[in-house]
Design a protein around this motif. Structure first.
Motif, PDB file in Angstrom:
ATOM      1  N   LYS A  60      39.454  36.885  37.596  1.00  0.00           N
ATOM      2  CA  LYS A  60      38.977  38.240  37.319  1.00  0.00           C
ATOM      3  C   LYS A  60      37.452  38.294  37.469  1.00  0.00           C
ATOM      4  CE  LYS A  60      39.505  41.509  33.580  1.00  0.00           C
ATOM      5  NZ  LYS A  60      39.810  41.606  32.177  1.00  0.00           N
ATOM      6  N   PRO A  61      36.951  39.239  38.261  1.00  0.00           N
ATOM      7  CA  PRO A  61      35.492  39.311  38.418  1.00  0.00           C
ATOM      8  C   PRO A  61      34.808  39.439  37.064  1.00  0.00           C
ATOM      9  CG  PRO A  61      36.582  40.720  40.017  1.00  0.00           C
ATOM     10  CD  PRO A  61      37.654  40.218  39.085  1.00  0.00           C
ATOM     11  N   LEU A 105      48.451  39.931  48.479  1.00  0.00           N
ATOM     12  CA  LEU A 105      47.528  39.162  49.340  1.00  0.00           C
ATOM     13  C   LEU A 105      46.241  39.964  49.566  1.00  0.00           C
ATOM     14  CD1 LEU A 105      47.478  36.435  50.988  1.00  0.00           C
ATOM     15  CD2 LEU A 105      47.913  37.849  52.988  1.00  0.00           C
ATOM     16  N   ASN A 106      46.413  41.282  49.822  1.00  0.00           N
ATOM     17  CA  ASN A 106      45.232  42.131  50.032  1.00  0.00           C
ATOM     18  C   ASN A 106      44.392  42.213  48.760  1.00  0.00           C
ATOM     19  OD1 ASN A 106      45.783  42.725  52.686  1.00  0.00           O
ATOM     20  ND2 ASN A 106      47.146  44.422  52.162  1.00  0.00           N
ATOM     21  N   ALA A 107      45.093  42.297  47.618  1.00  0.00           N
ATOM     22  CA  ALA A 107      44.358  42.365  46.334  1.00  0.00           C
ATOM     23  C   ALA A 107      43.550  41.075  46.122  1.00  0.00           C
ATOM     24  CB  ALA A 107      45.337  42.581  45.188  1.00  0.00           C
ATOM     25  N   LEU A 108      44.134  39.960  46.536  1.00  0.00           N
ATOM     26  CA  LEU A 108      43.435  38.671  46.401  1.00  0.00           C
ATOM     27  C   LEU A 108      42.185  38.641  47.284  1.00  0.00           C
ATOM     28  CD1 LEU A 108      44.347  36.322  44.658  1.00  0.00           C
ATOM     29  CD2 LEU A 108      45.516  35.346  46.643  1.00  0.00           C
ATOM     30  N   HIS A 109      42.339  39.210  48.483  1.00  0.00           N
ATOM     31  CA  HIS A 109      41.213  39.288  49.413  1.00  0.00           C
ATOM     32  C   HIS A 109      40.059  40.072  48.779  1.00  0.00           C
ATOM     33  CE1 HIS A 109      39.547  40.945  53.450  1.00  0.00           C
ATOM     34  NE2 HIS A 109      38.927  39.831  53.124  1.00  0.00           N
ATOM     35  N   GLY A 112      38.458  38.144  45.934  1.00  0.00           N
ATOM     36  CA  GLY A 112      37.590  37.082  46.461  1.00  0.00           C
ATOM     37  C   GLY A 112      36.252  37.653  46.898  1.00  0.00           C
ATOM     38  N   GLN A 113      36.304  38.826  47.562  1.00  0.00           N
ATOM     39  CA  GLN A 113      35.055  39.454  48.004  1.00  0.00           C
ATOM     40  C   GLN A 113      34.206  39.866  46.806  1.00  0.00           C
ATOM     41  OE1 GLN A 113      36.869  42.402  50.584  1.00  0.00           O
ATOM     42  NE2 GLN A 113      35.961  41.410  52.374  1.00  0.00           N
ATOM     43  N   GLN A 114      34.889  40.435  45.786  1.00  0.00           N
ATOM     44  CA  GLN A 114      34.146  40.837  44.571  1.00  0.00           C
ATOM     45  C   GLN A 114      33.475  39.628  43.924  1.00  0.00           C
ATOM     46  OE1 GLN A 114      37.222  42.642  42.266  1.00  0.00           O
ATOM     47  NE2 GLN A 114      36.834  44.686  43.015  1.00  0.00           N
ATOM     48  N   ASN A 115      34.151  38.474  44.011  1.00  0.00           N
ATOM     49  CA  ASN A 115      33.586  37.269  43.402  1.00  0.00           C
ATOM     50  C   ASN A 115      32.522  36.612  44.281  1.00  0.00           C
ATOM     51  OD1 ASN A 115      35.036  37.502  41.058  1.00  0.00           O
ATOM     52  ND2 ASN A 115      36.709  36.173  41.712  1.00  0.00           N
ATOM     53  N   LEU A 120      35.916  34.989  54.018  1.00  0.00           N
ATOM     54  CA  LEU A 120      37.356  35.223  53.844  1.00  0.00           C
ATOM     55  C   LEU A 120      37.886  36.025  55.033  1.00  0.00           C
ATOM     56  CD1 LEU A 120      37.534  36.386  50.107  1.00  0.00           C
ATOM     57  CD2 LEU A 120      38.181  34.150  51.048  1.00  0.00           C
ATOM     58  N   ARG A 121      39.073  35.653  55.533  1.00  0.00           N
ATOM     59  CA  ARG A 121      39.654  36.392  56.664  1.00  0.00           C
ATOM     60  C   ARG A 121      41.134  36.583  56.450  1.00  0.00           C
ATOM     61  NH1 ARG A 121      39.664  34.312  62.205  1.00  0.00           N
ATOM     62  NH2 ARG A 121      39.867  32.287  61.222  1.00  0.00           N
ATOM     63  N   LEU A 122      41.600  37.846  56.640  1.00  0.00           N
ATOM     64  CA  LEU A 122      43.044  38.091  56.625  1.00  0.00           C
ATOM     65  C   LEU A 122      43.571  37.804  58.027  1.00  0.00           C
ATOM     66  CD1 LEU A 122      43.321  41.360  54.505  1.00  0.00           C
ATOM     67  CD2 LEU A 122      44.374  39.155  53.970  1.00  0.00           C
ATOM     68  N   LEU A 123      44.639  37.028  58.099  1.00  0.00           N
ATOM     69  CA  LEU A 123      45.145  36.594  59.403  1.00  0.00           C
ATOM     70  C   LEU A 123      46.570  37.088  59.612  1.00  0.00           C
ATOM     71  CD1 LEU A 123      44.087  32.830  59.237  1.00  0.00           C
ATOM     72  CD2 LEU A 123      42.731  34.759  60.067  1.00  0.00           C
ATOM     73  N   ASN A 124      46.897  37.454  60.857  1.00  0.00           N
ATOM     74  CA  ASN A 124      48.295  37.750  61.164  1.00  0.00           C
ATOM     75  C   ASN A 124      49.023  36.437  61.474  1.00  0.00           C
ATOM     76  OD1 ASN A 124      47.802  37.021  63.820  1.00  0.00           O
ATOM     77  ND2 ASN A 124      47.375  39.142  64.453  1.00  0.00           N
ATOM     78  N   ARG A 125      50.298  36.561  61.790  1.00  0.00           N
ATOM     79  CA  ARG A 125      51.123  35.369  61.958  1.00  0.00           C
ATOM     80  C   ARG A 125      50.578  34.426  63.050  1.00  0.00           C
ATOM     81  NH1 ARG A 125      56.052  33.259  60.855  1.00  0.00           N
ATOM     82  NH2 ARG A 125      57.123  32.451  62.677  1.00  0.00           N
ATOM     83  N   GLU A 126      50.158  35.003  64.167  1.00  0.00           N
ATOM     84  CA  GLU A 126      49.667  34.156  65.268  1.00  0.00           C
ATOM     85  C   GLU A 126      48.378  33.454  64.845  1.00  0.00           C
ATOM     86  OE1 GLU A 126      50.804  37.418  65.911  1.00  0.00           O
ATOM     87  OE2 GLU A 126      52.655  36.330  66.417  1.00  0.00           O
ATOM     88  N   GLN A 127      47.480  34.226  64.211  1.00  0.00           N
ATOM     89  CA  GLN A 127      46.187  33.642  63.822  1.00  0.00           C
ATOM     90  C   GLN A 127      46.364  32.531  62.795  1.00  0.00           C
ATOM     91  OE1 GLN A 127      44.661  37.428  62.545  1.00  0.00           O
ATOM     92  NE2 GLN A 127      43.168  37.499  64.210  1.00  0.00           N
ATOM     93  N   MET A 128      47.286  32.739  61.839  1.00  0.00           N
ATOM     94  CA  MET A 128      47.429  31.699  60.803  1.00  0.00           C
ATOM     95  C   MET A 128      48.066  30.440  61.378  1.00  0.00           C
ATOM     96  SD  MET A 128      50.166  33.567  58.374  1.00  0.00           S
ATOM     97  CE  MET A 128      51.871  33.097  58.269  1.00  0.00           C
TER      98      MET A 128
END
Ligand code: FAD
Length: 400
Positions: A60-61, A105-109, A112-115, A120-128
């Protein structure tokens, strides 16, 4: 700070050692003594964890965990570089296994940014799958700042630094009684009596009991949650490159069974989170009557069990069933099979629980006259240990 001469830290885990190290730097003329009940330091949580450097993604921030993990990882990495401790900033993937987990997952992103986490990068299936070619799921969050480290080695160096500055680490010194004195405390231990002007309680799985020895009420109790690991067979270790984590359930402070590359080689899978029948219950069969009675007579535990029946039961079943454990791992890496898993070690988390049955999420410190207690220092306590040590020095400054 005034001229406090003697400071005792009870507990030779990474938090106690880091605190002694920081106190020694801030008060070079003080006599610093660490009392550890085992025959060597780092025998409990600090030596039986995942060996991961956490950057502060989950917390939690504004919480102590967020602040001390974000600062602590940088300090820990700098310490490792300076003292040649094996470590690697290899990055981590947090994987959403299906669409239902995308919101979390988006909430975690965002968290993380708030902290203040960088990169940090959100990745699609190919990228991950470019990062972890065998990972399953639909999307992932890449956390480039995280890594792996040898925490027992960190503890060894801290012990050495404490001694070099004239401090002492006394092993075989279980503290059994604390007597208040006009200027401080008399700590009676299995290795003799020690007088001190100030005490710090860093006793992990026993911190509530040591607090009680110092006259505190045991409102918040330690409840032991065992975390069991499997090792991945050598010929299947190519399935995991670095760190693969699930999206955690925000109700619990546990991160969920994950894949971890170990700093000295090999891949581990785990830990789960099973209520243990002994505070130092590393095996399923371990039972300690005093610990069991203590837990049974704590109303908080009953409230917790009533509220989380299903989770507690599922964890217990998964602990006894390699098939169920494997199924939860397959959500992250579908190619993993039961025959790829070999029984590994275990650690026991010292998790503080309130009388209303809630798990204390944040780090928890409590200060009284000439004593400071660390009453909850679970994960990321190893990553944040140097920052926790600094925090303790600042909190106690008025009394030192
Ligand atoms: C399974 C598991 C996985 C984890 N993974 C990670 C991770 O990847 N990254 C991370 O940052 N954190 C992780 N953690 C958390 C981390 O290990 C802890 O936050 C950290 O080790 C806490 O350190 P400590 O010194 O408070 O406790 P401990 O290491 O448990 O030390 C407490 C010490 O006090 C001593 N003691 C107790 N009672 C007495 C007494 N009466 N007299 C004298 N000595 C006494 C004990 O013997 C012990 O040595 C994990 C923990 C577990 C259990």
């Amino acid at each position: 700070m005034s001229a406090t001469r003697r400071i005792i830290i009870i507990g030779g885990g990474i938090v106690g050692l880091a605190t002694a190290f920081k106190l020694g730097r801030r008060l070079p003329s003080a006599q610093i003594t660490v009392l550890e009940k085992e025959t060597e330091v780092c025998r409990h949580q600090s030596g039986n964890n995942s060996g991961v450097l956490h950057a502060g993604l989950y917390y939690k921030p504004g919480s102590a965990k967020a602040r001390l993990a974000v600062g602590g990882i940088q300090e820990m990495i700098a310490f490792c570089r300076e003292h040649g401790v094996p470590h690697e900033v290899c990055g981590k993937l947090v994987v959403a296994v299906d669409e239902t987990e995308l919101g979390r997952l988006n909430a975690l992103h965002e968290r993380g940014q708030q902290n203040g986490l960088q990169g940090l990068r959100l990745l699609n299936r190919e990228q991950m799958r470019e990062i972890e070619p065998h990972v399953g799921g639909v999307a992932a969050l890449h956390v480039p700042q995280e890594g792996i480290v040898d925490y027992p080695k960190v503890c060894g160096i801290l012990q050495q630094k404490i001694s070099e500055r004239g401090g002492r680490v006394v092993t075989g010194a279980k503290v059994i009684r604390l007597q208040p004195q006009s200027n401080g405390w008399l700590a009676q231990s299995k290795a003799g009596d020690f007088e001190t002007d100030f005490l710090v309680n860093c006793d992990g799985l026993h911190c509530d009991r040591v607090g009680e020895l110092a006259g505190e009420k045991r409102e918040v109790r330690i409840v032991p949650f065992r975390g069991e690991y499997y090792k991945i067979k050598r010929e299947r270790q190519h399935l995991v490159r670095n760190l693969i984590y699930p999206v955690p359930d925000p109700q619990f402070p546990f991160l969920g069974a994950h894949f971890t590359r170990l700093i000295h080689g090999g891949i581990e899978a785990g830990p789960n989170a099973v209520l243990a029948f002994a505070r130092e219950g590393y095996r399923k069969t371990d039972f300690n009557a005093a610990d069991f009675f203590d837990a049974l007579t704590f109303s908080g535990l009953w409230r917790f069990l009533a509220r989380h029946k299903r989770m507690s039961w599922e964890e217990l079943k998964r602990s006894f069933s390699r098939r169920l454990f494997c199924e939860s791992l397959q959500r992250l890496v579908p190619e993993i099979r039961q025959e790829d898993l070999e029984t590994g070690g275990a650690g026991v988390r010292a998790q503080a629980m309130s009388p209303d049955g809630t798990l204390v999420q944040d780090f928890c410190f409590q200060q009284s006259r000439r004593v400071l207690h660390v009453l909850n220092a679970p994960s990321p306590g190893a990553t944040a240990s140097l920052a926790i040590g600094e925090e303790i020095v600042c909190m106690a400054a008025g009394q030192l």
